[in-house]
Design a protein around this motif. Structure first.
Motif, mmCIF file in Angstrom:
data_model
loop_
_atom_site.group_PDB
_atom_site.id
_atom_site.type_symbol
_atom_site.label_atom_id
_atom_site.label_comp_id
_atom_site.label_asym_id
_atom_site.label_seq_id
_atom_site.Cartn_x
_atom_site.Cartn_y
_atom_site.Cartn_z
ATOM 1 N N GLY A 12 34.563 -31.749 144.180
ATOM 2 C CA GLY A 12 33.034 -32.005 143.641
ATOM 3 C C GLY A 12 32.618 -30.898 142.666
ATOM 4 O O GLY A 12 32.021 -30.503 142.121
ATOM 5 N N GLU A 13 33.717 -30.515 141.916
ATOM 6 C CA GLU A 13 34.383 -29.917 140.698
ATOM 7 C C GLU A 13 33.527 -30.554 139.726
ATOM 8 O O GLU A 13 34.136 -30.044 138.374
ATOM 9 N N LEU A 56 30.842 -32.431 137.044
ATOM 10 C CA LEU A 56 29.058 -32.628 136.673
ATOM 11 C C LEU A 56 29.439 -33.741 137.034
ATOM 12 O O LEU A 56 28.077 -34.866 137.366
ATOM 13 N N ARG A 99 32.523 -28.694 136.557
ATOM 14 C CA ARG A 99 32.051 -27.640 137.058
ATOM 15 C C ARG A 99 31.602 -26.731 137.219
ATOM 16 O O ARG A 99 30.430 -25.240 136.464
ATOM 17 N N ALA A 119 28.559 -23.975 135.481
ATOM 18 C CA ALA A 119 27.976 -23.053 136.105
ATOM 19 C C ALA A 119 27.897 -21.073 135.814
ATOM 20 O O ALA A 119 27.089 -20.899 135.726
ATOM 21 N N ASN A 129 22.089 -36.380 139.142
ATOM 22 C CA ASN A 129 22.650 -35.994 140.452
ATOM 23 C C ASN A 129 23.497 -34.661 141.341
ATOM 24 O O ASN A 129 23.800 -35.027 142.184
ATOM 25 N N SER A 130 23.925 -34.123 140.779
ATOM 26 C CA SER A 130 25.108 -33.033 140.675
ATOM 27 C C SER A 130 23.863 -31.477 141.324
ATOM 28 O O SER A 130 22.815 -31.340 141.018
ATOM 29 N N SER A 131 25.100 -30.904 141.477
ATOM 30 C CA SER A 131 24.598 -29.291 142.310
ATOM 31 C C SER A 131 23.633 -28.738 141.048
ATOM 32 O O SER A 131 22.934 -27.716 141.533
ATOM 33 N N LEU A 132 23.938 -29.195 140.555
ATOM 34 C CA LEU A 132 23.342 -28.184 138.712
ATOM 35 C C LEU A 132 22.221 -28.655 138.608
ATOM 36 O O LEU A 132 21.625 -28.671 137.589
ATOM 37 N N GLY A 133 21.458 -29.880 138.700
ATOM 38 C CA GLY A 133 21.000 -30.727 138.794
ATOM 39 C C GLY A 133 19.581 -30.185 138.199
ATOM 40 O O GLY A 133 18.605 -31.110 137.229
ATOM 41 N N SER A 137 12.241 -22.477 137.636
ATOM 42 C CA SER A 137 14.027 -22.641 137.907
ATOM 43 C C SER A 137 14.938 -22.082 137.289
ATOM 44 O O SER A 137 15.626 -21.571 137.922
#
Length: 215
Positions: free
Chosen positions: A70-71, A73, A87, A91, A114-118, A194
């Motif tokens: 998951g690294e 994006l 990522r 980040a 849709n990523s963790s930083l979306g 945010s």
């Protein structure tokens, strides 16, 4: 020390000839703290390319490991090689308050959203005023022959058909006017809740003042 705001992942997409590269340059000239995302790739470096500046060159094994963990994006397989956006560096940049600019297509944009930083993304699609004008601009650049221009024109409709997957859509009729609108969008989006990590503490401080009987 915590940054006063979190950076944005600014995604610019468009068909070739709609003005994306020019507007990306103008955006960075307006605010030099905006950085380009440096993509990772499994292809070999070309003469003059610098690792970490032009691309992050890596092995296919390492690239696939980063995807599995998951690294990445976003990533894609193009002409036998893998390309993607790591990522970690992104980040770090946004936590330091720097916006990161991505020049990617609709598929990459969808993956990042849709990523963790979306939640920190700002996606903008540029439309030409007409297909005839799009072709005229491609021909006017003098960079490609008729066959390449024809291929770019064939691809343009597929790209345009995904316009509704973006936060903002700008019709680039006049470059200066579009630039002004782009800057306004970035300026306003930087103020989203945010993107302001200090707001929660500030509101808590206001609450404590009320509880203490102030003013």
């Amino acid at each position: 020390m915590e940054a006063s705001r979190r950076g944005l992942l600014i995604i610019l997409s468009s068909p070739s000839g709609a003005g994306k590269s020019t507007l990306a340059r103008r955006l960075r000239a307006w605010d030099e703290s905006i950085v380009f995302s440096v993509s990772a790739t499994t292809r070999a470096p070309r003469p003059g390319e610098v690792d970490g500046t032009d691309y992050r060159f890596t092995s296919e094994t390492e690239f696939k490991r980063l995807v599995a963990e998951g690294e990445m994006l976003e990533h894609a397989h193009v002409f036998g090689n893998f390309y993607g956006s790591p990522r970690g560096p992104v980040a770090e940049a946004i936590e330091a308050g720097h916006d990161v600019l991505f020049d990617i297509d609709w598929q990459g944009a969808q993956q990042i959203r849709n990523s963790s930083l979306g939640m920190h993304t700002l996606s903008i699609f540029l439309l030409p005023p007409s297909i005839a004008e799009l072709k005229r601009r491609l021909e006017g650049r003098g960079q490609d022959g008729p066959e390449v221009i024809a291929k770019r024109m064939q691809k343009s409709w597929d790209e345009i058909s995904h316009w509704d997957g973006y936060d903002f859509v700008l019709v680039n009729q006049d470059l200066d006017e579009t630039e002004a609108r782009l800057k306004s969008i970035v300026t306003a989006t930087r103020l989203r809740r945010s993107q302001q990590p200090g707001l929660t503490d500030h509101v808590r401080h206001l609450q404590s003042e009320f509880e203490e009987g102030q003013p």
